[in-house]
Design an enzyme around this catalytic site. Structure first.
Site, PDB file in Angstrom:
ATOM      1  CG  HIS A 143      -1.819   0.616  -2.713  1.00  0.00           C
ATOM      2  ND1 HIS A 143      -1.729  -0.628  -2.655  1.00  0.00           N
ATOM      3  CD2 HIS A 143      -1.667   1.039  -1.318  1.00  0.00           C
ATOM      4  CE1 HIS A 143      -1.569  -1.109  -1.476  1.00  0.00           C
ATOM      5  NE2 HIS A 143      -1.767  -0.173  -0.614  1.00  0.00           N
ATOM      6  CE  LYS A 147      -8.497 -11.408  -3.410  1.00  0.00           C
ATOM      7  NZ  LYS A 147      -9.199  -9.987  -3.426  1.00  0.00           N
ATOM      8  CE  LYS A 194      -8.833  -7.157 -13.105  1.00  0.00           C
ATOM      9  NZ  LYS A 194      -7.449  -7.097 -12.701  1.00  0.00           N
ATOM     10  NE  ARG A 195     -10.478   0.925  -8.846  1.00  0.00           N
ATOM     11  CZ  ARG A 195      -9.836   1.791  -9.469  1.00  0.00           C
ATOM     12  NH1 ARG A 195     -10.054   2.647 -10.108  1.00  0.00           N
ATOM     13  NH2 ARG A 195      -8.316   1.469  -9.170  1.00  0.00           N
ATOM     14  CE  LYS A 248      -8.414  -1.730 -11.724  1.00  0.00           C
ATOM     15  NZ  LYS A 248      -7.286  -2.514 -11.128  1.00  0.00           N
TER      16      LYS A 248
END
Length: 835
Positions: free
Chosen positions: A367, A670, A558-559, A564
């Protein structure tokens, strides 16, 4: 006592009057409350047990079908299962929803006031755990014999609150009111060994044997949770392990009056399953983390082997034909030497036979592409905690390196690179390498991720094992993430194409012609606006922040992590703010920018980014010049329940990680299936989203993974971008010089320095101008609502590929070699269970 099926019919009945009686009975006899003096929590517990009763019968029928059919089973080993709240999801999946709603309403209550009493299970952190939960849902929906194994954490990661703009972590004691969905299996308990020493001796046949002696033991006790698939005919099992001491207290210390010492061993043992993700910045935290991983792996493998041995009397050589074990990331990879230990030390197999069985049983999902995120453990720590496992890892490494050396004689550098033991800077066991060597298949989770695995971090292994690496792109369950979380949109879809899309998401393609239907587009926009209005009302009620439903809801949830690139989002917010300050009449749509996510408690930079977001929000939201055009809100304590509230309201989905860093992402999927348009880089599953929805229906910006690699290879200097772009320079100076932190002007200087003095390792400055330009395209499109809606409908219509049902179908056929076990009405029991 003989089995009497007619006794079960009352429990399985969906008659409204029967349901009402069942709830009253549970309230009185299980909860011990007078129906005239109850709280909403009491009613939740009673209702949950009534729902669980109806799941349990089908659960037993499912397990019985697997047993009688002697079918191959999949065991999914994961440190996280972020399953979210269970009540409404179970009602929908089991097909009970309308009947229960009627029963509740006739008793003078509503489901919403009851369901919010459910504590969210604190069994995960983010995408990894949520993916595991989606996979369990799809396994059951597809009638595949699949079981989850993990840890029953008493405390979740943490509950996040925002105080004065800072993240504050509080204990997430999600079990304080109990868990009505689980069954404690006090009889299912296994010994897990730690420390001690290994004794080696030769048996009568001259074979070298090992015994792991004088160990410190912890007991693992099972808790089972039924997991229903859509339609409720197949109900699989999630088994979680809780740590229990081998004895409650030391009588010697108790008799001496030293009560603290008397229970010290019990407390230390049971700390293993106390908390999710202990802080691994300390030696104690690292030790606890490794112990957690081995604890749940050892218990799970003991349980799997007992199940295997009790089914049909198969010889141990048949294990790979009856059992498939999937390792969800590196955390459970210690399972490979543990199975070898069982086969060598318990079953007496020779090395080659044990290794063949092990490799054909395991498969591994990677991952992450970031080398620093690949788990490694100091040899000294493993030697102290798991001495027998370390010896087996040494042997695995020796056999593997001998094979590599035979294929590539004299290539000592290759031997060094692929060794399971990293000799540089302190000897460490490379757990990802162990997982690759000990598995028959290794999969990435998006096309780009899988390709980069083979060309970057695992290049050597891909050349050694060219047939071992495959891609299986992630997916999300449409049951929770559309049918459950967005009833307004799911009802609109069902009216248009019928209900079967819920378990066949590819049917959404039938919506494609409706993207040009003005009536449907109008209904779609009304659904989105209604979702936004509901979110705005909730935010105002809970947090006192006003969001305008007529504004674009621009969302990144998100985290919090540097790769990110929430900071890049902040750059755009500040740029927009500066433009509006300079020209209040700027022709652009109103925006509400929503960010949310947790930062790891020890991650200083990520926590500072949260503070910056909140300080920027405080400045912008109180500036009357921009008040009608721009609003910023940080959503606290982001979790599954918050996601289900936010995602249906999203207009613009921010997926802006540096290309080549995000393995896949599932938040992007999603939001796509809920009708959001994506702005993102060509990273992770964004590439496949673009392929599915079409280049004209997504906003792509920034450098590709290859261009990023070239940028850094030729010498990336962020100062070049700083001096070349006046708007970027203004933004960075405002952050670094205290514009948003006048009480502490240098508060955000570390962020400035990280970008400009420390190399901007995630290339925010290099992608800034492209990002701003694409945001201008977003503005232009949003000002034509019908065209925006047309593209959003096409995103929904073309998102069927991103169902976790498709993902699990590929695992089943390409890795596990398992087949569906279709449900049957035959509820007979083995003859030995009857009189």
């Amino acid at each position: 006592m003989s089995y009497q099926p007619d006794l079960i019919q009352e429990i399985d009945s969906m008659d409204v009057e029967t349901l009402k009686r069942a709830m009253i009975n549970r309230l009185i006899y299980s909860i011990g409350k007078d129906p005239l003096e109850t709280s909403h929590r009491d009613w939740f517990l009673a209702l949950a047990q009534v729902v669980r009763d109806r799941m349990t019968l089908r659960w037993m029928e499912t397990m019985r079908g697997y047993y009688l059919g002697d079918v191959k089973r999949v065991y999914y080993l994961s440190m996280e299962f972020l399953i979210g709240r269970t009540l409404r999801n179970s009602l929908l999946n089991m097909g009970f929803y309308d009947e229960f709603i009627q029963a509740i309403e006739e008793m003078g209550m509503d489901l919403d006031s009851i369901r919010i009493m459910e504590e969210e299970a604190g069994l995960g952190n983010g995408g990894l755990g949520r993916l595991a939960a989606c996979f369990l849902d799809s396994l059951a929906t597809l009638h595949l014999p699949g079981f989850g194994y993990g840890i029953r954490y008493e405390y979740g990661m943490f509950a996040q609150s925002i105080e004065n703009g800072y993240q504050i972590e509080r204990p997430d004691n999600w079990l304080r009111y109990g868990n009505p969905w689980e069954f404690a299996r006090t009889e299912v308990i296994y010994r897990v060994q730690f420390r001690g020493h290994v004794a080696a001796q030769h048996d009568s046949q001259g074979r070298l044997c090992h015994q792991w002696l004088d160990t410190e033991d912890v007991m693992a006790m099972a808790f089972d949770t039924p997991i229903p698939g859509h339609g409720g005919q197949t109900v699989n099992n999630l088994r979680l392990w809780a740590a229990k001491a081998t004895r409650d207290f030391d009588l010697k210390y108790f008799n001496e009056g030293n009560y603290i010492k008397a229970v010290d061993g019990k407390n230390r043992s049971e700390n293993l399953s106390k908390v999710l993700y202990p802080d691994d910045t300390t030696e104690m935290g690292r030790e606890l983390r490794l112990k957690q991983e081995y604890f749940f792996v050892s218990a799970s493998l003991q349980d799997i082997m007992i199940g295997f041995e009790s089914d049909g009397g198969h010889p141990v050589e048949d294990l790979p034909n009856e059992v498939a074990i999937q390792l969800n990331d590196t955390h459970p990879s210690i399972a490979i030497p543990e199975l070898m230990r069982i086969l060598l030390d318990k079953h007496g197999l020779d090395w080659d036979k044990a290794w063949d069985i092990t490799c054909r049983t395991f498969s591994y999902t990677n991952h992450t592409l970031q080398p620093e995120a690949l788990e490694t453990w100091p040899v000294k720590l493993m030697e102290a905690l798991l001495p027998r496992l370390l010896l087996i890892i040494y042997d695995i490494n020796q056999h593997f390196l001998r094979e590599v050396s035979n294929r590539h004689p004299g290539d000592l550098d290759l031997i060094r690179r692929v060794s399971l033991i990293d000799e540089d800077g302190g000897r460490r066991v490379r757990m990802a390498y162990l997982a690759i060597v000990g598995s028959h298949k290794v999969n990435g989770v998006a096309k780009l991720h899988s390709e980069l695995m083979k060309t970057t971090i695992f290049r050597d292994f891909a050349q050694i094992f060219p047939d071992r690496f495959i891609n299986i792109t992630n997916g999300v369950t449409p049951r929770r993430w559309l049918n459950h979380s967005n009833p307004a949109l799911s009802n609109l879809i069902t009216r248009a194409i019928g209900p079967t899309w819920v378990d066949d998401l590819s049917r959404l393609k039938e919506l494609t012609p409706l993207a040009d239907d003005k009536t449907f587009l109008k209904e779609f926009l009304e659904v989105k606006h209604g979702n936004k209005a509901r979110l705005a009302e909730m935010v105002k009620r809970r947090h006192g922040v006003e969001l305008d439903p007529d504004a674009m809801f621009d969302t990144q949830i998100k985290r919090i992590h540097e790769y990110k690139r929430q900071l890049l989002n902040v750059f755009h917010i500040i740029t927009r703010y500066n433009r509006l300050r300079a020209n209040p009449n700027l022709d652009c749509p109103k925006r509400c920018v929503i960010l949310g996510g947790k930062a790891a408690p020890g991650y200083r930079v990520a926590k500072l980014i949260i503070k910056l977001i909140n300080d920027v929000a405080d400045t912008i939201n109180h500036d009357p010049v921009v008040a009608d055009k721009l609003k910023v809100w940080f959503a606290p304590n982001y979790n599954v329940s918050r996601a289900m509230e936010l995602i249906p309201a999203v207009d613009l989905s921010e997926q802006i990680s540096m290309a080549g860093t995000e393995a896949s992402g599932t938040g992007n999927m999603k939001m796509t299936i809920n009708g959001a348009l994506t702005i993102g880089t060509l990273d992770g599953a964004n590439i496949e989203i673009r392929e599915e929805v079409g280049e004209d229906n997504i906003f792509i910006f920034g450098k590709t993974a290859a261009e990023i690699q070239e940028l850094f290879q030729r010498g990336y200097n962020p100062w070049d971008y700083y001096y070349a772009n006046a708007e970027l320079q203004q933004v960075l100076d405002m952050i670094g010089n205290g514009y948003f932190s006048m009480d502490e002007p240098l508060r955000f200087r570390p962020l400035f320095d990280e970008l400009l003095h420390n190399g901007d390792r995630y290339a925010l400055l290099a992608d800034y101008q492209s990002y701003i330009q694409v945001q201008e395209e977003v503005d232009k499109l949003y000002q034509t609502p019908e065209e925006w809606a047309r593209k959003a409908v096409l995103n929904v219509a073309r998102s069927g590929y991103f169902s976790s049902d498709r993902t699990i179908g590929e695992y089943a056929s390409q890795i596990w070699n398992v087949l569906p076990v279709l449900p049957t009405d035959d509820v007979r029991l083995p003859e030995r269970w009857n009189d």
